[in-house]
Design an enzyme around this catalytic site. Sequence first.
Site, short mmCIF file in Angstrom:
data_model
loop_
_atom_site.label_atom_id
_atom_site.label_comp_id
_atom_site.label_asym_id
_atom_site.label_seq_id
_atom_site.Cartn_x
_atom_site.Cartn_y
_atom_site.Cartn_z
N THR A 17 0.81 -1.22 0.00
CA THR A 17 0.00 0.00 0.00
C THR A 17 0.85 1.27 0.00
O THR A 17 0.33 2.37 -0.14
CB THR A 17 -0.96 0.04 1.21
OG1 THR A 17 -0.18 -0.06 2.40
CG2 THR A 17 -1.97 -1.08 1.15
N TYR A 159 22.10 -3.47 -14.77
CA TYR A 159 21.34 -3.10 -15.96
C TYR A 159 22.32 -2.89 -17.12
O TYR A 159 22.09 -3.32 -18.24
CB TYR A 159 20.55 -1.80 -15.76
CG TYR A 159 19.68 -1.74 -14.52
CD1 TYR A 159 19.33 -2.89 -13.83
CD2 TYR A 159 19.21 -0.52 -14.05
CE1 TYR A 159 18.54 -2.81 -12.69
CE2 TYR A 159 18.41 -0.45 -12.92
CZ TYR A 159 18.09 -1.59 -12.24
OH TYR A 159 17.31 -1.51 -11.11
N GLU A 209 32.11 -5.45 -6.21
CA GLU A 209 32.59 -4.10 -5.91
C GLU A 209 33.49 -4.16 -4.70
O GLU A 209 33.58 -5.20 -4.02
CB GLU A 209 31.41 -3.14 -5.71
CG GLU A 209 30.52 -3.46 -4.53
CD GLU A 209 29.25 -2.60 -4.49
OE1 GLU A 209 28.74 -2.21 -5.56
OE2 GLU A 209 28.77 -2.33 -3.39
N HIS A 247 27.01 2.63 -1.49
CA HIS A 247 26.54 1.43 -0.80
C HIS A 247 27.17 1.33 0.58
O HIS A 247 28.36 1.61 0.74
CB HIS A 247 26.93 0.16 -1.58
CG HIS A 247 26.07 -0.06 -2.80
ND1 HIS A 247 26.51 -0.82 -3.86
CD2 HIS A 247 24.84 0.35 -3.11
CE1 HIS A 247 25.56 -0.85 -4.78
NE2 HIS A 247 24.54 -0.14 -4.35
#
Lengths: 297, 397
Positions: A17, A159, A209, A247
Amino acid sequence: MSILVNRDTRVICQGITGKVGEFHTRGCLDYGTRMVGGVTPGKGGEKVADLPVFDTVAEAVAATGANATMIFVPPAFAADAILEAVGAEIPLVIAITEGIPVIDMARVMPVVRASKSRLIGPNCPGVITPGQCKIGIMPGYIHTPGHVGVMSRSGTLTYEAVWQLTQLGHGQSTCVGLGGDPLVGSSFIDILALFEADPDTHSILMMGEIGGSAEEEAAEFVKHHVTKPVAAFIAGQTAPPGKRMGHAGAIISGGKGTAEAKLAALKDAGIEVAASPADMGAAMVRAIEHKHKNKKK
Amino acid sequence: MKIHEYQAKELLRAAGVPVLAGKVARTPDEAAAAFTALGTPICAVKAQIHAGGRGKGMVKGSTQRGVELAKSADDAARIAKGLLDQTLVTIQTGPEGQVVHQVFVESGCAIERELYCAILVDRHAGSPVLIASTAGGMDIEEVAHKTPELIITEPFDPDRGLSAWQTRVLSARLGLPAASWRAAEQFFKALTKAFVNLDASLLEINPLVLTKDGTMVALDAKMTFDDNALFRHKDVAALRDESEEEPAETRAAAAGLSYVKLNGTIGCLVNGAGLAMSTMDLVKYHGGEPANFLDVGGGADVKQVTEAFRIILSDKNVKAILVNIFGGIMRCTTIATALIEASKTVGFTVPLVVRLEGTEVEEGKKILANSGTTIITADGLTDAAKKVVAASKGLKA
C-alpha cells in the site's frame, strides 16, 4: 529452467500500500509476474492493483499460496518484515529496501540461516527470469531470455551489463541482485551453486565491488566447483580507502576489500575479467569462446 | 558518522565502560584549568580530530605531536597552544592534515600492559565480533598481516551479547592475571552492549590498558556509527562535527545525494552506486582522473540534479563533467529535462558530456539535441569516456 523464480512463482508484496510498493507491484504485473496479493498491517481487506491486501504474511500465504515475497517496507521496519516472511515459511524472500540498520540484519541473519527460506538482499534490485517472472525494480525490457546467469552487488551496474549482453545477442537465464549492504541474505557463492546446477544457465557473469571479501570467496568457489565459463567486473578500482562509496558495504577498510585483491583472486581462478565497465558483455563472450575452444582441443 | 574521542568516552562512561577522567579544552587557559581540576600529577593532552594516528602525528611546521604528556598546568597550556588552530598531519589525514579545534586533557594512569580491542560487524560471520590482541598501541592492520595468531576473534549475538565464558577465553588468551578476569568480563560485556545499543559500526579501543592495580581502562576510543541507524539515536546524531567533514559532502548528504570528493579533474554524475564507481573506473581507464563519486539515486528530480551540478562545479579542479545515466525506474526524458533546467540555472563553465541509456532513451536524446545547449552527447560508455577525457584536456574527441 532458470534459478529462484519462473512463470509459476506466486508473489506477494510486503508494503504493497506504500507508494513505491504499489508502483513496483504494477511494474511486475505488467511484466507478467504472477502477483497474487500484498501485505500491510492494518490494511487487510483493501485492494491494490486489483490484488487482495492482507494484515499478515501468514494470512496472505494461506489465502494465495504465495511462495515468494518482495519487500518494500521502510528501513525501520524492514528487518521485522523479513522475519515475518521467514516465520510464514515463504521459500523466497526478496528485500528491496535500502537503509536497514546493520545490527537489525545481524539479528535477522541467524534466523534466516536456521530456516528453509532463502533471502535475497536487502538493498538490491531483485531477481528476474526474463520472459517469465520479474520480482523487483529492474527495467524489464532490457532483458532477453537466454543462458547467461547474471549476479551483482549493484543495481544500475547490473542493468548496464544486461544491456551489453542483450546487445551482443546473449540472453539471460536469471539475473540476481545480491544487494549493496554489508550483511545480505545470499552471497555470490550461494548463487554460483544454483547457476552451476541449472541446466539452462550456460555461463555466468558477476559484478562485484570494493569492500568485504565476497568476491575472493566466490573466486575460490569457482576454482573448485564451477565448470561453466565465468566473467567478472569489479567496481571501485579508483575508489579511495576509508570512504563509503554510496553502498553501505562498499568501503575499503583496514586494507581489506580492495579492487586489486579481488581482481587478483578472480584471475587466479581463471575468471575472465572485464577491463572496463564497457567490457562486461564482451568479457562474457570471451569467456564462453575460450571455454568452447578448450573443449574442442 | 564519526565522532571525537572525548565524545566517544562520554558515551562509553554512560554505558559503564571504564574510562579515565578528562575535560575538553578549546583554549590554552582551559587546558591549564582542566589539568588543575583533574588533580593528577600527570595528564595527556590529546588533539581531537576525527583521523587516527594522532600520537605519531606532527603539527605542520613544528615538532609538536598530536598527543603529549603534561606534568603541570603550564605544561598543559603550552601543549594546547602548540595544537589548537594548528594543522595536524597524521598517517590518516593525508599530507594536507586537519585543523585542531579542541584538545582533550585526560588524567594519567599506571599502565601495566597495553592491549588492543575492537568491535565491528563481520560480513562472513553475519554478526558482530569482538577482536582483541596483545599487541596494544600498535597498528592492528600490521599485526593482522604479520602475526595473525596474535588476533583473537569472538563473534556474539546482538541480543545475548558476549557470554561470560567468551570473556574468559579472551582473558586467558590475552594473558591477563586471574585476579583481573572479573574486571575484563565487565569491561568486554559493557563494551559489546554499548556497540549494539548505540548502533555503532566500529568501536576501537587502542590501547586497552591493564593498570598496575589490575583494572581495565579504555585509554583511547574511536567510534563510527551506522548512518542507517541514526534515525533512532538523535543524541548521537547531535554529536556530528561538520567542521571535520568535507563541506561538499555535507551539502550533498543534505540534498539526498551520495558524494565523495576525489582529486581528479573530471566531475561525474551517475545514478546508482555501482555504476557511479564504475564510471570513475572508466574515466581512469581512458586516461582521465575522476574528481568525485556522485550517485543521484534512483529517483532524482530537477532540484537534486541542479544541486548535484552545483556541488561538482564548486570543486575548482573540475575541467569537464560526465553524466552517465542508465534509466531504469528513472526515465531518460526526466533526466534530460532536468539536465537542461540545471544547465540554465547553474551556468556551465566547463564542457558537459552526457551518456543516456535505458527507458525512453531516444526521446531523451532528442530533448538534449533540440535544447540549444552546448551539451556533448555520447553513444555508449567508451565514447562518453573518450569525449570527456578529451574535453577535460581542452581537446575535441
